[in-house]
Design a protein around this motif. Sequence first.
Motif, PDB file in Angstrom:
ATOM      1  N   LYS A  45       0.726  -1.177  -0.130  1.00 47.50           N
ATOM      2  CA  LYS A  45      -0.074  -0.100   0.048  1.00 47.50           C
ATOM      3  C   LYS A  45       0.898   1.177  -0.076  1.00 47.50           C
ATOM      4  CE  LYS A  45      -4.058   1.922   2.272  1.00 47.50           C
ATOM      5  NZ  LYS A  45      -5.060   1.801   3.422  1.00 47.50           N
TER       6      LYS A  45
ATOM      7  N   ALA B 182      -4.590   7.195  -5.408  1.00 47.23           N
ATOM      8  CA  ALA B 182      -4.750   6.016  -6.058  1.00 47.23           C
ATOM      9  C   ALA B 182      -4.955   4.781  -4.953  1.00 47.23           C
ATOM     10  CB  ALA B 182      -3.348   5.593  -6.658  1.00 47.23           C
TER      11      ALA B 182
ATOM     12  N   TYR C  60      -7.526  -4.479  -4.934  1.00 47.45           N
ATOM     13  CA  TYR C  60      -7.232  -3.523  -6.031  1.00 47.45           C
ATOM     14  C   TYR C  60      -5.864  -2.934  -5.790  1.00 47.45           C
ATOM     15  CZ  TYR C  60      -7.155   1.152  -8.289  1.00 47.45           C
ATOM     16  OH  TYR C  60      -6.861   1.983  -9.224  1.00 47.45           O
ATOM     17  N   ILE C  61      -5.332  -2.703  -4.512  1.00 46.93           N
ATOM     18  CA  ILE C  61      -4.118  -2.289  -4.150  1.00 46.93           C
ATOM     19  C   ILE C  61      -3.023  -3.235  -4.450  1.00 46.93           C
ATOM     20  CG2 ILE C  61      -2.407  -1.333  -2.329  1.00 46.93           C
ATOM     21  CD1 ILE C  61      -5.163  -0.185  -1.049  1.00 46.93           C
TER      22      ILE C  61
ATOM     23  N   LEU D 103       2.140   6.422  -6.967  1.00 49.30           N
ATOM     24  CA  LEU D 103       1.019   6.946  -7.755  1.00 49.30           C
ATOM     25  C   LEU D 103       0.195   8.233  -7.031  1.00 49.30           C
ATOM     26  CD1 LEU D 103      -0.280   3.709  -8.947  1.00 49.30           C
ATOM     27  CD2 LEU D 103       1.139   5.333 -10.270  1.00 49.30           C
TER      28      LEU D 103
ATOM     29  N   ARG E 137      -2.449  -3.310  -8.400  1.00 54.99           N
ATOM     30  CA  ARG E 137      -1.680  -2.110  -8.425  1.00 54.99           C
ATOM     31  C   ARG E 137      -0.307  -2.246  -8.428  1.00 54.99           C
ATOM     32  NH1 ARG E 137      -4.218   2.492 -10.280  1.00 54.99           N
ATOM     33  NH2 ARG E 137      -2.265   3.142 -11.114  1.00 54.99           N
TER      34      ARG E 137
ATOM     35  N   VAL F  66       2.492   1.788  -3.549  1.00 55.40           N
ATOM     36  CA  VAL F  66       1.548   2.436  -4.719  1.00 55.40           C
ATOM     37  C   VAL F  66       1.233   3.821  -4.345  1.00 55.40           C
ATOM     38  CG1 VAL F  66      -0.809   2.153  -5.454  1.00 55.40           C
ATOM     39  CG2 VAL F  66       0.367   0.111  -4.768  1.00 55.40           C
TER      40      VAL F  66
ATOM     41  N   LYS G  41      -9.826   2.226  -1.656  1.00 59.58           N
ATOM     42  CA  LYS G  41      -9.488   1.129  -2.578  1.00 59.58           C
ATOM     43  C   LYS G  41      -9.415  -0.219  -1.781  1.00 59.58           C
ATOM     44  CE  LYS G  41      -9.832   3.126  -6.464  1.00 59.58           C
ATOM     45  NZ  LYS G  41      -9.957   4.525  -6.035  1.00 59.58           N
TER      46      LYS G  41
ATOM     47  N   ILE H 172       1.292  -4.445 -10.861  1.00 60.33           N
ATOM     48  CA  ILE H 172       1.574  -3.911 -12.347  1.00 60.33           C
ATOM     49  C   ILE H 172       2.896  -2.952 -12.217  1.00 60.33           C
ATOM     50  CG2 ILE H 172       0.837  -2.239 -13.897  1.00 60.33           C
ATOM     51  CD1 ILE H 172      -2.164  -3.124 -13.033  1.00 60.33           C
ATOM     52  N   LEU H 173       3.018  -2.365 -10.963  1.00 59.77           N
ATOM     53  CA  LEU H 173       4.225  -1.346 -10.849  1.00 59.77           C
ATOM     54  C   LEU H 173       5.470  -2.521 -10.653  1.00 59.77           C
ATOM     55  CD1 LEU H 173       3.005   0.959  -8.321  1.00 59.77           C
ATOM     56  CD2 LEU H 173       3.581   1.414 -10.503  1.00 59.77           C
TER      57      LEU H 173
END
Length: 374
Positions: free
Chosen positions: A295, A306, A314-315, A302, A318, A298, A310, A321-322
């Motif tokens: 967390k 972001a 979801y976190i 972002l 993300r 992210v 959430k 992806i990072l």
Amino acid sequence: MQLFDTVTLDGLRRTQDGYLVADARVARTGIQLYTGPEVDPENKHGLRDKAVVRVYRPEEEVFAKDAMHSYAYRPVTDDHPKENVTAENWKDHAVGQTGGEVVRDGEFVRVPLVLMDKSAIAKVEGGKRELSMGYSTDLKFQDGVTPSGEQYDAIQTSLRMNHLAVVSAARGGSHLKIGDDGKGTRSMTTRTLMVDGLSVELADKDAQIVQRAMDGLNKQIADLQTAAGEHNKELAAKDAELAKKDAEIDGLKGKILSDADLDKRVQARADLISTAKAIAKDVKTEGLTDAAIRKAVVAAKLGDAAIADKADAYIDARFDILAEDAKKSVNTDPFANVVKDGLMPANDADKAVTDAYAQMVADMQAGKTSATVN
């Protein structure tokens, strides 16, 4: 409630006028046996269908002053009439009368009586010697145990005598005759008991002993059953407590990591921190859980927006992806490595590459050279 009680006739003698005089025991304390329909005809107390109902006469009720007075000057009848004897019907039923000297005789009530009817006297001399009181009483329906240990189903109170009947048969057995019957033998009071489903006729004294033993045995059985029930409850509680502790132990065992599992956890934690630093090098990871680290990364990369409101899933997505982006950027274009953080060189090597690239761009803009940037 109108009831009848059976006792014995004793001390017979004739007067010059032909009357028969006796001194008789007519009532006693203790347990009296009745049938269910006698004491509970409407079945209000669930006793109507019982073959035997044990009714207790406490000493304080039998020898109460008003009860004792009610034995005096009662009409004597030949068998029980179907109605109470009163001044209106006395001549229709009376064959004699009790006297006024009512006394206590141990557990009994003793009264004098005289029979004046020739036919009734003949029946008595012929062997019809049992006496049965007709009386009213209040019954308290309750289970209990007498001071001598006998169980009962109800208690008699407020005893009031109406008449004394000469009868031929005892309530639970044969004649209750005491004294010389004219043939050199003596009769005894008997009682019929139900023992293990069988009807047994015993002498009254023996029956009392057997009944007391049976009541005591039944009480012991009931006490043992109660104790067994309590013991079973205690065992069930102990079993439940042990099962709970076993479950707790199993739960604790599940939380203990093996050496291999511990190594995996350490490696996974190190990999997570390494990935986090690769994405956001200044992110702080000390003291944070794995989820909190993801967390924080992210948010650092972002922005707080972001992660606002959430879900954890979801976190985590993300973050993944990072992480993928960070992985792809390793050992690729040096310029991409330099500009990924805003053209801020991370070290001297990055600074040299940045400076060279900047010089190349400046030369192209001045027209000094031409180059193709791949």
